[in-house]
Design a protein around this motif. Structure first.
Motif, PDB file in Angstrom:
ATOM      1  N   UNK A  11       0.679  -1.369  -0.020  1.00  0.00           N
ATOM      2  CA  UNK A  11       0.113   0.197  -0.200  1.00  0.00           C
ATOM      3  C   UNK A  11       0.770   1.138  -0.300  1.00  0.00           C
ATOM      4  N   UNK A  12       2.018   1.483   0.218  1.00  0.00           N
ATOM      5  CA  UNK A  12       2.941   2.327   0.247  1.00  0.00           C
ATOM      6  C   UNK A  12       3.271   3.001  -1.341  1.00  0.00           C
ATOM      7  N   UNK A  13       3.278   2.188  -2.050  1.00  0.00           N
ATOM      8  CA  UNK A  13       3.350   2.625  -3.537  1.00  0.00           C
ATOM      9  C   UNK A  13       2.473   2.433  -5.025  1.00  0.00           C
ATOM     10  N   UNK A  14       2.825   2.379  -6.057  1.00  0.00           N
ATOM     11  CA  UNK A  14       2.161   2.200  -7.328  1.00  0.00           C
ATOM     12  C   UNK A  14       0.204   2.275  -7.303  1.00  0.00           C
ATOM     13  N   UNK A  22      -0.004   2.345   9.492  1.00  0.00           N
ATOM     14  CA  UNK A  22       1.450   1.220   8.684  1.00  0.00           C
ATOM     15  C   UNK A  22       2.069   0.249   9.580  1.00  0.00           C
ATOM     16  N   UNK A  23       2.174  -0.860   8.940  1.00  0.00           N
ATOM     17  CA  UNK A  23       3.088  -1.347   9.621  1.00  0.00           C
ATOM     18  C   UNK A  23       3.922  -2.722   9.003  1.00  0.00           C
ATOM     19  N   UNK A  24       5.243  -2.258   8.380  1.00  0.00           N
ATOM     20  CA  UNK A  24       6.642  -2.879   8.023  1.00  0.00           C
ATOM     21  C   UNK A  24       6.064  -4.125   7.965  1.00  0.00           C
ATOM     22  N   UNK A  25       5.654  -4.932   6.860  1.00  0.00           N
ATOM     23  CA  UNK A  25       5.339  -6.622   6.646  1.00  0.00           C
ATOM     24  C   UNK A  25       5.928  -7.094   5.171  1.00  0.00           C
ATOM     25  N   UNK A  26       6.075  -8.100   5.278  1.00  0.00           N
ATOM     26  CA  UNK A  26       7.115  -8.815   4.137  1.00  0.00           C
ATOM     27  C   UNK A  26       6.190  -9.978   4.284  1.00  0.00           C
ATOM     28  N   UNK A  27       5.245 -10.174   3.365  1.00  0.00           N
ATOM     29  CA  UNK A  27       3.793 -11.009   3.764  1.00  0.00           C
ATOM     30  C   UNK A  27       4.320 -12.618   3.418  1.00  0.00           C
ATOM     31  N   UNK A  28       5.936 -12.760   3.456  1.00  0.00           N
ATOM     32  CA  UNK A  28       6.084 -14.116   2.316  1.00  0.00           C
ATOM     33  C   UNK A  28       6.345 -14.836   4.560  1.00  0.00           C
ATOM     34  N   UNK A  29       6.183 -14.018   5.412  1.00  0.00           N
ATOM     35  CA  UNK A  29       6.800 -14.513   6.604  1.00  0.00           C
ATOM     36  C   UNK A  29       5.257 -13.903   7.369  1.00  0.00           C
ATOM     37  N   UNK A  30       5.330 -15.597   7.798  1.00  0.00           N
ATOM     38  CA  UNK A  30       3.637 -15.539   8.564  1.00  0.00           C
ATOM     39  C   UNK A  30       3.894 -15.268   9.684  1.00  0.00           C
ATOM     40  N   UNK A  51       3.788  -3.132   3.980  1.00  0.00           N
ATOM     41  CA  UNK A  51       4.585  -3.092   2.946  1.00  0.00           C
ATOM     42  C   UNK A  51       5.986  -3.378   3.480  1.00  0.00           C
ATOM     43  N   UNK A  52       6.660  -3.134   2.508  1.00  0.00           N
ATOM     44  CA  UNK A  52       8.737  -4.205   2.646  1.00  0.00           C
ATOM     45  C   UNK A  52       9.394  -2.900   3.649  1.00  0.00           C
ATOM     46  N   UNK A  53       9.239  -1.605   3.297  1.00  0.00           N
ATOM     47  CA  UNK A  53      10.180  -0.454   3.228  1.00  0.00           C
ATOM     48  C   UNK A  53       9.247   0.193   4.249  1.00  0.00           C
ATOM     49  N   UNK A  54       9.680   0.654   5.295  1.00  0.00           N
ATOM     50  CA  UNK A  54       9.496   1.635   5.683  1.00  0.00           C
ATOM     51  C   UNK A  54       9.651   2.654   6.096  1.00  0.00           C
ATOM     52  N   UNK A  55      10.355   3.053   5.442  1.00  0.00           N
ATOM     53  CA  UNK A  55      10.164   4.671   4.493  1.00  0.00           C
ATOM     54  C   UNK A  55       8.964   5.023   3.951  1.00  0.00           C
ATOM     55  N   UNK A  89       1.809   7.541   4.900  1.00  0.00           N
ATOM     56  CA  UNK A  89       1.110   7.882   5.447  1.00  0.00           C
ATOM     57  C   UNK A  89       1.007   9.040   5.723  1.00  0.00           C
ATOM     58  N   UNK A  90       2.439  10.082   6.260  1.00  0.00           N
ATOM     59  CA  UNK A  90       2.508  11.020   5.670  1.00  0.00           C
ATOM     60  C   UNK A  90       1.093  12.265   5.101  1.00  0.00           C
ATOM     61  N   UNK A  91       1.940  11.870   4.098  1.00  0.00           N
ATOM     62  CA  UNK A  91       0.696  12.491   2.343  1.00  0.00           C
ATOM     63  C   UNK A  91      -0.922  12.174   2.349  1.00  0.00           C
TER      64      UNK A  91
END
Length: 269
Positions: free
Chosen positions: A22-25, A67-75, A45-49, A55-57
């Motif tokens: 949800x952070x880009x594209x 916002x929750x930094x998340x790698x969806x490959x990791x349960x 998303x994987x990239x916190x920055x 989020x600020x926008x």
């Protein structure tokens, strides 16, 4: 639901939506559309920055955002995503499975690692998030809407991305199966088959392999243009709302008619 509600900023008022990637594209555009019609947003998303910037926008535009930094490959990270969403907003009503990726490669040149990377993200990761959110929706007992962002060429293929087509067809089958299993819980599961939409990621991953890719694809689109990202966002908002309350188990194609003709290809064949 009144027709006036469908075209107002209250379409998803009070609803809580998780958007992966949800952070880009495309994910960012869809999240913006959901927020513009009242949804509270949980962006993964994987990239916190990158997430923080989005989020600020969004907060500056009056949206409620987590916002929750998340790698969806990791349960464990996926479970943390759902837990944080519930802790912050009390529930989850909507899931947009958008996170994914691929790279152009001829099938005979595709490495095991390349294959595994795309399958792990596009198929396995999508299942992990869907299962975790589905459990929460079932627990809540108030239904929900899950939408997977797929591609318009699922059933005809696209030379150059066999790994992605295979993974996304897996998600298509999962969507059909869960629509049946979870209908008893009033959880609707659908997907969107997206055609040519220009994002930074698409340009980097796809167009870089062939500078003529975008022009060639436009020439094969009956409407003779690329898709407007807001058009995709509105379709996702519709499928997430009560306005589409009798739709489940469907893959809605939005590609300007491209899948009716030549389709998309990343390599000559």
């Amino acid at each position: 639901m009144q027709i006036s509600e469908i075209f107002s900023n209250t379409l998803l008022k009070g609803q809580v939506a998780i958007v992966t990637g949800g952070g880009t594209g495309i994910g960012k555009v869809i999240a913006h559309q959901l927020g513009s019609v009242g949804a509270k947003l949980v962006l993964a998303g994987r990239r916190e920055e990158v997430l923080k910037k989005t989020e600020d926008e969004f907060v500056s535009q009056g949206f409620e955002v987590l916002t929750v930094p998340t790698d969806i490959r990791e349960i464990d990270q996926v479970e943390n995503l759902v837990t944080q969403a519930v802790n912050q907003f009390g529930k989850v009503d909507i899931l947009i499975n958008n996170a994914g990726g691929q790279f152009p490669k001829k099938a005979e040149e595709l490495s095991k690692n390349g294959w595994d990377a795309v399958i792990r993200t596009n198929l396995n990761g999508t299942f992990y998030v869907t299962q975790a959110v589905g459990k929460q929706m079932i627990k809540q007992g108030t239904g929900g809407a899950i939408t997977n962002i797929l591609v318009s060429f699922l059933h005809r293929g696209a030379p150059g991305i066999a790994h992605s087509v295979a993974a996304r067809n897996g998600v298509y089958g999962l969507m059909k199966n869960l629509a049946l299993e979870w209908a008893q819980h009033s959880i609707r599961v659908n997907s969107i088959g997206a055609g040519l939409f220009i994002t930074e990621g698409m340009q980097e991953e796809m167009a870089a392999a062939d500078p003529t890719f975008i022009d060639n694809t436009i020439n094969a689109v009956p409407l003779r243009r690329v898709g407007n990202l807001e058009e995709l966002g509105w379709l996702a908002a519709y499928l997430s709302s009560k306005a589409s309350g009798y739709i489940t188990g469907e893959n809605i194609i939005i590609d300007g008619g491209n899948s009716l003709g030549h389709g998309i290809t990343f390599f000559p064949y």
